[in-house]
Design a protein around this motif. Structure first.
Motif, PDB file in Angstrom:
ATOM      1  N   PHE A  66       0.806  -1.231   0.000  1.00 45.15           N
ATOM      2  CA  PHE A  66       0.000   0.000   0.000  1.00 45.15           C
ATOM      3  C   PHE A  66       0.833   1.272   0.000  1.00 45.15           C
ATOM      4  O   PHE A  66       0.282   2.357  -0.193  1.00 45.15           O
ATOM      5  CB  PHE A  66      -0.920   0.021   1.229  1.00 45.15           C
ATOM      6  CG  PHE A  66      -2.107  -0.881   1.105  1.00 45.15           C
ATOM      7  CD1 PHE A  66      -3.234  -0.474   0.416  1.00 45.15           C
ATOM      8  CD2 PHE A  66      -2.095  -2.147   1.677  1.00 45.15           C
ATOM      9  CE1 PHE A  66      -4.331  -1.309   0.297  1.00 45.15           C
ATOM     10  CE2 PHE A  66      -3.178  -2.984   1.566  1.00 45.15           C
ATOM     11  CZ  PHE A  66      -4.298  -2.571   0.872  1.00 45.15           C
ATOM     12  N   THR A  71      -3.865   5.633  -4.569  1.00 44.44           N
ATOM     13  CA  THR A  71      -4.694   6.306  -3.560  1.00 44.44           C
ATOM     14  C   THR A  71      -3.824   7.027  -2.537  1.00 44.44           C
ATOM     15  O   THR A  71      -4.086   8.184  -2.182  1.00 44.44           O
ATOM     16  CB  THR A  71      -5.599   5.280  -2.847  1.00 44.44           C
ATOM     17  OG1 THR A  71      -6.417   4.638  -3.814  1.00 44.44           O
ATOM     18  CG2 THR A  71      -6.463   5.967  -1.816  1.00 44.44           C
ATOM     19  N   VAL A 253      -8.709   3.164   4.192  1.00 51.66           N
ATOM     20  CA  VAL A 253      -8.202   1.873   3.722  1.00 51.66           C
ATOM     21  C   VAL A 253      -8.238   0.834   4.829  1.00 51.66           C
ATOM     22  O   VAL A 253      -8.729  -0.288   4.636  1.00 51.66           O
ATOM     23  CB  VAL A 253      -6.773   2.029   3.155  1.00 51.66           C
ATOM     24  CG1 VAL A 253      -6.195   0.664   2.778  1.00 51.66           C
ATOM     25  CG2 VAL A 253      -6.777   2.949   1.942  1.00 51.66           C
TER      26      VAL A 253
END
Length: 295
Positions: A66, A71, A253
């Motif tokens: 991530f 994002t 998230v």
């Protein structure tokens, strides 16, 4: 009364000072507790790093997945935008307020002091929520005769969006602290230099630009850099307004996948990296303005 004279000095018995110092044994100063503190710190740091590597709870594979996603990168860009606009507008207004406080006009001093007092007294989160709910407080704004009829009226529903409210709140809040930082830096410059410049006939604006501000920057920069870094990290507070900055996006998230710790580490590492970049820039800017003052 009898006069006595000192006995004659035998040159052979006088030892050369250089020779005498050369015979001394130089013993370095011992610092046993310093080395003990270094060893203890090294052990604690090694244990912490070992825990980071071996503890499965950190979930570094999730962190790596991530850390550079689209994002997260977009949220980092939003955080940088909030920091830039808040800093630029805040310090621009802060400089004006600082010189208003240094003015000989009691009116300007009172206005600047009242502004600084108000915005330092109200918590930042409260200011942000007030600006975000401006349409609730004032459904429309009118321009016209005070306490009389209005000539122009417009709706406030779409006047201030979430991003605009965040920038406005951060900038106005930052201006109150920037004003005191700039005022302190200007006061640190010796008044005799301005008197000498005035005696030479240098215009006042040039005095401020070429004499006062370059010297004041040495006092302004460390505190200003701290405020900018604090603002950069403080942008996380706009998450209450559902703005997609770094901390808010990380919350979204881990709210979906439940991986709280690795996602918090994603935000932490980004904050550490960008704060380090700001600290490096601070070092070079301070070194530039320290020319002629620090060897």
């Amino acid at each position: 009364m009898s006069l006595t004279s000192d006995p004659p000095i035998d040159k052979e018995t006088v030892q050369d000072p250089v020779t005498e110092y050369g015979r001394l044994t130089v013993v370095p100063v011992r610092h046993p507790w310093r080395w003990a503190a270094v060893a203890a710190t090294a052990v604690l740091l090694a244990q912490f790093l070992h825990g980071l590597v071996t503890n499965p709870g950190w979930e570094w594979d999730v962190f790596a997945r991530f850390f550079t996603t689209e994002t997260i990168l977009r949220s980092v860009w939003v955080t940088l935008q909030l920091t830039f606009y808040g800093t630029a507008l805040g310090f621009a207004l802060g400089i004006v307020l600082a010189f208003m406080r240094l003015s000989s006009s009691p009116f300007l001093r009172a206005v600047a002091y009242a502004y600084i007092w108000a915005f330092r007294s109200i918590p930042l989160i409260v200011q942000l929520l007030f600006w975000f709910n401006l349409a609730y407080l004032y459904k429309e704004l009118q321009f016209g005769i005070p306490f009389g009829p209005g000539f122009f009226t417009f709706d406030t529903m779409n006047l201030v969006g979430a991003m605009s409210a965040a920038v406005l709140g951060l900038a106005l809040h930052q201006a109150a602290y920037a004003a005191e930082i700039v005022r302190g830096g200007v006061l640190a410059v010796e008044a005799g230099q301005l008197e000498a410049a005035a005696a030479l006939g240098i215009p006042r604006l040039r005095q401020l630009r070429r004499i006062v501000l370059p010297q004041a920057m040495r006092s302004i920069l460390p505190n200003a850099a701290n405020e900018i870094i604090s603002l950069f990290k403080g942008t996380s507070i706009v998450s209450v307004m559902a703005i997609g900055e770094l901390f808010y996006q990380v919350q979204v998230v881990y709210g979906r996948n439940g991986r709280v710790v690795p996602l918090l580490m994603v935000a932490t590492v980004w904050y550490v990296v960008l704060t380090t970049v700001l600290s490096v820039l601070q070092y070079y800017v301070e070194r530039h303005y320290a020319k002629g003052a620090v060897r």
